[in-house]
Design a protein around this motif. Structure first.
Motif, PDB file in Angstrom:
ATOM      1  N   GLU A 110       0.264  -0.071  -4.916  1.00 23.81           N
ATOM      2  CA  GLU A 110       0.458  -0.119  -6.810  1.00 23.81           C
ATOM      3  C   GLU A 110       1.566  -0.977  -6.733  1.00 23.81           C
ATOM      4  OE1 GLU A 110       0.408  -0.756 -10.879  1.00 23.81           O
ATOM      5  OE2 GLU A 110      -0.212   0.954  -9.051  1.00 23.81           O
ATOM      6  N   ALA A 111       1.374   1.094  -6.605  1.00 24.06           N
ATOM      7  CA  ALA A 111       2.913   1.952  -7.556  1.00 24.06           C
ATOM      8  C   ALA A 111       4.084   1.215  -6.484  1.00 24.06           C
ATOM      9  CB  ALA A 111       2.396   3.094  -7.037  1.00 24.06           C
ATOM     10  N   PHE A 112       4.100   1.181  -5.121  1.00 17.84           N
ATOM     11  CA  PHE A 112       4.879   0.308  -4.115  1.00 17.84           C
ATOM     12  C   PHE A 112       5.280  -1.036  -4.627  1.00 17.84           C
ATOM     13  CE2 PHE A 112       4.498   4.354  -1.804  1.00 17.84           C
ATOM     14  CZ  PHE A 112       5.132   4.554  -1.622  1.00 17.84           C
ATOM     15  N   ASP A 113       4.484  -1.433  -5.248  1.00 19.70           N
ATOM     16  CA  ASP A 113       4.273  -3.138  -5.030  1.00 19.70           C
ATOM     17  C   ASP A 113       5.235  -3.195  -6.366  1.00 19.70           C
ATOM     18  OD1 ASP A 113       2.722  -3.617  -3.017  1.00 19.70           O
ATOM     19  OD2 ASP A 113       0.878  -3.732  -3.715  1.00 19.70           O
ATOM     20  N   ARG A 114       4.514  -2.791  -7.516  1.00 20.59           N
ATOM     21  CA  ARG A 114       5.446  -2.681  -8.433  1.00 20.59           C
ATOM     22  C   ARG A 114       6.857  -2.122  -9.244  1.00 20.59           C
ATOM     23  NH1 ARG A 114       3.385   1.047 -14.323  1.00 20.59           N
ATOM     24  NH2 ARG A 114       4.782   2.753 -12.888  1.00 20.59           N
ATOM     25  N   ALA A 115       6.898  -1.046  -7.955  1.00 18.32           N
ATOM     26  CA  ALA A 115       8.402  -0.888  -7.390  1.00 18.32           C
ATOM     27  C   ALA A 115       9.901  -2.086  -7.119  1.00 18.32           C
ATOM     28  CB  ALA A 115       8.294   0.606  -6.556  1.00 18.32           C
ATOM     29  N   GLY A 116       8.782  -2.586  -5.799  1.00 16.06           N
ATOM     30  CA  GLY A 116       9.588  -3.897  -5.197  1.00 16.06           C
ATOM     31  C   GLY A 116       9.688  -4.628  -6.493  1.00 16.06           C
ATOM     32  N   GLU A 117       8.551  -4.827  -7.235  1.00 16.10           N
ATOM     33  CA  GLU A 117       8.833  -6.179  -8.178  1.00 16.10           C
ATOM     34  C   GLU A 117       9.670  -6.102  -8.589  1.00 16.10           C
ATOM     35  OE1 GLU A 117       8.237  -9.669 -10.346  1.00 16.10           O
ATOM     36  OE2 GLU A 117       6.698  -8.725  -8.841  1.00 16.10           O
ATOM     37  N   VAL A 118       9.943  -4.976  -9.528  1.00 13.64           N
ATOM     38  CA  VAL A 118      11.187  -4.633 -10.318  1.00 13.64           C
ATOM     39  C   VAL A 118      12.422  -4.493 -10.232  1.00 13.64           C
ATOM     40  CG1 VAL A 118      12.128  -3.251 -12.296  1.00 13.64           C
ATOM     41  CG2 VAL A 118       9.614  -3.575 -12.086  1.00 13.64           C
ATOM     42  N   ILE A 119      12.372  -4.119  -8.826  1.00 11.42           N
ATOM     43  CA  ILE A 119      13.819  -3.695  -7.487  1.00 11.42           C
ATOM     44  C   ILE A 119      14.335  -4.983  -7.778  1.00 11.42           C
ATOM     45  CG2 ILE A 119      15.222  -2.733  -5.899  1.00 11.42           C
ATOM     46  CD1 ILE A 119      13.016  -0.641  -5.614  1.00 11.42           C
ATOM     47  N   GLY A 120      13.384  -5.803  -6.923  1.00 10.49           N
ATOM     48  CA  GLY A 120      13.899  -7.227  -6.968  1.00 10.49           C
ATOM     49  C   GLY A 120      14.469  -7.730  -7.964  1.00 10.49           C
ATOM     50  N   ALA A 121      13.784  -8.187  -8.933  1.00 16.66           N
ATOM     51  CA  ALA A 121      14.323  -8.857 -10.365  1.00 16.66           C
ATOM     52  C   ALA A 121      15.697  -8.390 -10.772  1.00 16.66           C
ATOM     53  CB  ALA A 121      13.409  -8.143 -11.492  1.00 16.66           C
TER      54      ALA A 121
END
Length: 398
Positions: free
Chosen positions: A308-319
């Motif tokens: 979840e921590a990495f998914d959340r990071a990926g979401e924000v980096i992608g945006a």
């Protein structure tokens, strides 16, 4: 061997600078091709090159084209820079270490030195930095390789850096504010000193000696303890009117209750930096002694909290990537930095978020992974000196 004294380049006109830049970044290259790419006449190219060859900065060694042995074609004399004609030192400053390199005129690394730090007090760090530079100069004097004149020292630091005055105005990672780095170093080392933002230095290196050599536009996004972005648009690495540009890590795209190291709320770094990912994993797993390697291991093992921590990071980096690409439209984004070690853990979510937020044709921008070591960051600092040396910019003006 003794280190030869610094000498200026024999470049009297903007055409000369343009010609040398083409040879340095795209050589070996024939005169006719330089003329084609610059729009200069072959006579103007020859005039610009003559003093560079005479003074030993450039060479033209004839090569035999295919078919010449049969009497077909004429010998080609491509121009190339003499790497050993110039030496440069570059230093990357981090909260825990100093990484120094010596390079030749083509930014090829000749020697590397690392020095661990026990704190970030500016005076103590500058003391250690000066010692490191002196050691690298000693390596140049005593090394077996032929060392050219030392053009200057480049210093790369994270944060808001006033390159014109060599001052680190604000570096949250270092805890520095208004530190006159260039003046402090120059008092003890009588050489030209170039101080720049570390991500911008890495972008200069990619522009002159890496993936950006033939690109019309590109961005370098670094992911690690901080998140930075360097931009190459319209023929130049972007510095911004105030010396601040590409601060991707401080776009307000994260939850507003999260406080960044810069003191503001909701910055991308509060979710997507390696420190933020580790803090989130510790919080959700209850493993307070976990280190980043442990968090990565848990995520690879399928631990839901770590994932979840990495998914959340990926979401924000992608945006954040989509916002940057929507605004400036680079054809290529290079994702680099120490944080790429865990790239596979957030790549899928990052690319999904990028595709969701990229507008129209901007979604066709290429996202490319490129691993960089801290030696590469130091090489970027050296590249900024090479660029200033060729262009005759302060403090290397002719």
């Amino acid at each position: 061997m003794p280190l030869r004294p610094h000498r200026p380049l024999p470049l009297a006109t903007p055409a000369g600078v343009e010609v040398l830049t083409k040879i340095l970044t795209q050589g070996p290259i024939p005169r006719v091709e330089i003329a084609r790419r610059t729009g200069l006449s072959q006579a103007a190219v020859t005039k610009a090159v003559a003093p560079l060859i005479e003074s030993g900065f450039v060479t033209d060694q004839a090569t035999t084209p295919p078919g010449a042995e049969l009497g077909i074609g004429r010998p080609v004399s491509p121009l190339t820079v003499v790497p050993s004609s110039v030496s440069v030192i570059g230093v990357k400053v981090t909260p825990t270490s100093l990484i120094g390199v010596t390079t030749d005129f083509t930014a090829g690394i000749l020697n590397v030195r690392h020095d661990e730090l026990t704190g970030t007090d500016p005076e103590a760090v500058i003391d250690r930095l000066v010692d490191l530079v002196k050691a690298l100069i000693g390596d140049l004097k005593n090394g077996d390789a032929v060392a050219g004149p030392l053009a200057g020292v480049g210093i790369a630091v994270s944060g808001d850096v006033d390159a014109t005055h060599g001052e680190v105005r604000d570096s949250p990672l270092m805890g520095w504010r208004a530190v006159p780095v260039a003046d402090l170093v120059r008092q003890r080392i009588r050489l030209p000193i170039v101080v720049t933002n570390d991500v911008r230095a890495l972008t200069v290196a990619e522009h002159w000696f890496g993936v950006g050599v033939n690109a019309d536009s590109f961005a370098v996004v670094t992911i690690g303890s901080g998140i930075g972005c360097g931009l190459y648009i319209n023929g130049e690495v972007v510095s911004g009117a105030y010396g601040v540009s590409g601060e991707l890590g401080h776009l307000p795209l994260a939850p507003g209750d999260l406080v960044c190291t810069c003191g503001r709320r909701g910055c991308v770094e509060t979710v997507a930096s390696s420190d933020a990912i580790l803090a989130r994993t510790r919080e959700t797993t209850g493993k307070k002694d976990l280190d980043l390697a442990g968090a990565i291991k848990l995520a690879h093992e399928g631990n839901a909290h770590a994932r979840e921590a990495f998914d959340r990071a990926g979401e924000v980096i992608g945006a954040a990537l989509a916002a940057m690409v929507n605004l400036v439209g680079p054809e290529l984004v290079v994702i680099a930095g120490e944080g790429v070690a865990e790239y596979d853990l957030y790549e899928e979510r990052m690319r999904q978020a990028f595709a969701e937020h990229a507008f129209g044709a901007a979604g066709g921008c290429t996202l490319m992974l490129r691993s960089h070591t801290f030696d590469d960051w130091a090489r970027g600092a050296a590249a900024t000196v090479i660029r200033s040396y060729v262009r005759g910019e302060p403090p290397l003006q002719r």
